[in-house]
Structure formats: C-alpha cells, structure tokens
Design a protein around this motif. Sequence first.
Motif, PDB file in Angstrom:
ATOM      1  N   GLY A  18     -43.374  18.247  -9.484  1.00 13.58           N
ATOM      2  CA  GLY A  18     -42.687  19.505  -9.780  1.00 13.58           C
ATOM      3  C   GLY A  18     -41.905  19.451 -11.067  1.00 13.58           C
ATOM      4  O   GLY A  18     -41.998  20.365 -11.887  1.00 13.58           O
ATOM      5  N   SER A  19     -41.163  18.394 -11.269  1.00 13.54           N
ATOM      6  CA  SER A  19     -40.395  18.303 -12.504  1.00 13.54           C
ATOM      7  C   SER A  19     -41.315  18.119 -13.704  1.00 13.54           C
ATOM      8  O   SER A  19     -41.041  18.622 -14.786  1.00 13.54           O
ATOM      9  CB  SER A  19     -39.360  17.181 -12.425  1.00 13.54           C
ATOM     10  N   LEU A  20     -42.434  17.424 -13.512  1.00 10.21           N
ATOM     11  CA  LEU A  20     -43.410  17.262 -14.583  1.00 10.21           C
ATOM     12  C   LEU A  20     -43.968  18.613 -14.996  1.00 10.21           C
ATOM     13  O   LEU A  20     -44.063  18.917 -16.184  1.00 10.21           O
ATOM     14  CB  LEU A  20     -44.567  16.400 -14.066  1.00 10.21           C
ATOM     15  N   TYR A  21     -44.359  19.413 -14.013  1.00 13.15           N
ATOM     16  CA  TYR A  21     -44.908  20.730 -14.313  1.00 13.15           C
ATOM     17  C   TYR A  21     -43.864  21.586 -15.010  1.00 13.15           C
ATOM     18  O   TYR A  21     -44.160  22.256 -15.995  1.00 13.15           O
ATOM     19  CB  TYR A  21     -45.390  21.417 -13.036  1.00 13.15           C
ATOM     20  N   ALA A  22     -42.639  21.565 -14.491  1.00 10.23           N
ATOM     21  CA  ALA A  22     -41.577  22.371 -15.085  1.00 10.23           C
ATOM     22  C   ALA A  22     -41.364  21.987 -16.542  1.00 10.23           C
ATOM     23  O   ALA A  22     -41.174  22.850 -17.401  1.00 10.23           O
ATOM     24  CB  ALA A  22     -40.283  22.210 -14.290  1.00 10.23           C
ATOM     25  N   GLN A  23     -41.417  20.694 -16.832  1.00 13.00           N
ATOM     26  CA  GLN A  23     -41.243  20.254 -18.213  1.00 13.00           C
ATOM     27  C   GLN A  23     -42.411  20.688 -19.084  1.00 13.00           C
ATOM     28  O   GLN A  23     -42.227  21.195 -20.182  1.00 13.00           O
ATOM     29  CB  GLN A  23     -41.094  18.733 -18.265  1.00 13.00           C
ATOM     30  N   LYS A  24     -43.629  20.495 -18.583  1.00  9.04           N
ATOM     31  CA  LYS A  24     -44.811  20.836 -19.366  1.00  9.04           C
ATOM     32  C   LYS A  24     -44.884  22.335 -19.617  1.00  9.04           C
ATOM     33  O   LYS A  24     -45.226  22.775 -20.704  1.00  9.04           O
ATOM     34  CB  LYS A  24     -46.073  20.360 -18.646  1.00  9.04           C
ATOM     35  N   ALA A  25     -44.569  23.123 -18.600  1.00 10.98           N
ATOM     36  CA  ALA A  25     -44.628  24.578 -18.735  1.00 10.98           C
ATOM     37  C   ALA A  25     -43.329  25.136 -19.312  1.00 10.98           C
ATOM     38  O   ALA A  25     -43.200  26.339 -19.458  1.00 10.98           O
ATOM     39  CB  ALA A  25     -44.906  25.203 -17.373  1.00 10.98           C
ATOM     40  N   LYS A  26     -42.382  24.256 -19.593  1.00 12.19           N
ATOM     41  CA  LYS A  26     -41.082  24.641 -20.136  1.00 12.19           C
ATOM     42  C   LYS A  26     -40.365  25.629 -19.211  1.00 12.19           C
ATOM     43  O   LYS A  26     -39.809  26.631 -19.653  1.00 12.19           O
ATOM     44  CB  LYS A  26     -41.230  25.199 -21.546  1.00 12.19           C
ATOM     45  N   LEU A  27     -40.414  25.325 -17.920  1.00  5.17           N
ATOM     46  CA  LEU A  27     -39.720  26.139 -16.927  1.00  5.17           C
ATOM     47  C   LEU A  27     -38.370  25.512 -16.616  1.00  5.17           C
ATOM     48  O   LEU A  27     -38.263  24.296 -16.525  1.00  5.17           O
ATOM     49  CB  LEU A  27     -40.517  26.202 -15.619  1.00  5.17           C
ATOM     50  N   SER A  28     -37.402  26.351 -16.409  1.00  6.77           N
ATOM     51  CA  SER A  28     -36.124  25.833 -15.934  1.00  6.77           C
ATOM     52  C   SER A  28     -36.276  25.502 -14.447  1.00  6.77           C
ATOM     53  O   SER A  28     -37.249  25.926 -13.803  1.00  6.77           O
ATOM     54  CB  SER A  28     -35.029  26.886 -16.114  1.00  6.77           C
ATOM     55  N   LYS A  29     -35.340  24.780 -13.921  1.00 15.71           N
ATOM     56  CA  LYS A  29     -35.360  24.458 -12.497  1.00 15.71           C
ATOM     57  C   LYS A  29     -35.383  25.741 -11.669  1.00 15.71           C
ATOM     58  O   LYS A  29     -36.099  25.830 -10.675  1.00 15.71           O
ATOM     59  CB  LYS A  29     -34.125  23.613 -12.153  1.00 15.71           C
ATOM     60  N   GLU A  30     -34.630  26.734 -12.094  1.00 13.64           N
ATOM     61  CA  GLU A  30     -34.568  28.003 -11.370  1.00 13.64           C
ATOM     62  C   GLU A  30     -35.919  28.730 -11.417  1.00 13.64           C
ATOM     63  O   GLU A  30     -36.367  29.283 -10.410  1.00 13.64           O
ATOM     64  CB  GLU A  30     -33.472  28.911 -11.936  1.00 13.64           C
ATOM     65  N   GLU A  31     -36.564  28.720 -12.580  1.00 11.28           N
ATOM     66  CA  GLU A  31     -37.875  29.369 -12.697  1.00 11.28           C
ATOM     67  C   GLU A  31     -38.912  28.671 -11.811  1.00 11.28           C
ATOM     68  O   GLU A  31     -39.716  29.324 -11.148  1.00 11.28           O
ATOM     69  CB  GLU A  31     -38.351  29.370 -14.147  1.00 11.28           C
ATOM     70  N   PHE A  32     -38.866  27.342 -11.819  1.00 11.50           N
ATOM     71  CA  PHE A  32     -39.778  26.579 -10.978  1.00 11.50           C
ATOM     72  C   PHE A  32     -39.544  26.928  -9.512  1.00 11.50           C
ATOM     73  O   PHE A  32     -40.489  27.213  -8.772  1.00 11.50           O
ATOM     74  CB  PHE A  32     -39.600  25.074 -11.209  1.00 11.50           C
ATOM     75  N   ARG A  33     -38.288  26.933  -9.111  1.00  9.48           N
ATOM     76  CA  ARG A  33     -37.963  27.237  -7.712  1.00  9.48           C
ATOM     77  C   ARG A  33     -38.330  28.669  -7.345  1.00  9.48           C
ATOM     78  O   ARG A  33     -38.755  28.923  -6.221  1.00  9.48           O
ATOM     79  CB  ARG A  33     -36.487  26.958  -7.434  1.00  9.48           C
ATOM     80  N   ASP A  34     -38.194  29.588  -8.273  1.00  4.62           N
ATOM     81  CA  ASP A  34     -38.599  30.971  -8.016  1.00  4.62           C
ATOM     82  C   ASP A  34     -40.098  31.040  -7.724  1.00  4.62           C
ATOM     83  O   ASP A  34     -40.519  31.729  -6.785  1.00  4.62           O
ATOM     84  CB  ASP A  34     -38.257  31.877  -9.197  1.00  4.62           C
ATOM     85  N   ARG A  35     -40.895  30.343  -8.507  1.00  4.16           N
ATOM     86  CA  ARG A  35     -42.344  30.325  -8.283  1.00  4.16           C
ATOM     87  C   ARG A  35     -42.685  29.678  -6.948  1.00  4.16           C
ATOM     88  O   ARG A  35     -43.542  30.160  -6.208  1.00  4.16           O
ATOM     89  CB  ARG A  35     -43.057  29.583  -9.400  1.00  4.16           C
TER      90      ARG A  35
END
Length: 153
Positions: A18-35
């Motif tokens: 999850g953190s890898l994807y968030a970094q690669k997609a340049k998502l914040s933790k909140e954006e990742f959690r929203d998805r």
Amino acid sequence: MRKSISILFFLLASICAGSLYAQKAKLSKEEFRDRQQEFIIQRAGLTPEEAKQFFPLYFELQDKKESYNREAWKKIRQGKDPNTSEAEYSRIVEDVIRSRITNDNLDLEYVKKYKKFLSAKKIYDIQRAEMRFHRELLKSVRHGKKAGNGAKK
C-alpha cells in the motif's frame, strides 16, 4: 538462514504494498485510504452506517500494524550487514515472526470489536474485499495502473 530472511522479506513486502503504491502514484495517505475505503464499501456492500462505524476502527488497526511492520523492516535491514552472526540472524527471524504474531492478535482483537455492529458474513466480505484490493494494488504497481478502480463484485 538467508533463505528464511528472504521469505520473511517477501511476506513483509506484500504488507507494505500500500505504501509503495501510494508513493508510486504520488497519493497521500488520505487519498490511498479513500480509495481503499471506497473499494471495500463497494465490494463488501457496507451501508453508510456500517462504514461510519467500521472505518475508524479499521484505520486505527492499520496504524498499529504499520508501527509493528516498521520495526520488523528495521530488523530485516540489520541482516543486510555481511558481518551479521548466526545468533543475530536467529534473533532477527524470531523478532519478525513475533511482529507477525502481534499483528495477527491485533486482527483478532479488532474482529471482536467489529462483531459488535457487523455480522460475521459482512466481516468475511470485508476481508475478501481487502485481499482483493491488495491483489489489484500489487498488479497495478507492476503494470503502472491505478488500483481501486475495479470495485465490482
């Protein structure tokens, strides 16, 4: 012993996808959690009231597990030193396993909390949705796509 470290490394890598994807997609933790939240709501068929009760606990659990996973990664990195002794490898392997056991115990603790307002079937559906989200996440990281868009059943 290095083979054991490699296997443990692979297991923890899937946890940290999850953190890898968030970094690669340049998502914040909140954006990742929203998805992730949107995906789980759709896949598990949560009502707005169920989601309102579930996700604060779910993300609290994720934060706790992240802390233990960070510690496990720290231990694994210690094993990269070519001067690591057999006794140190033994300690690293056991500490990483203890971390996984702690995470599993946290999962059990939170399932008991979820059962106060969710049926066992709904919890099962959430678990399946979560696994599916992570599977799609890993695929998307490999293929450079966005995860969490295939929220159909």
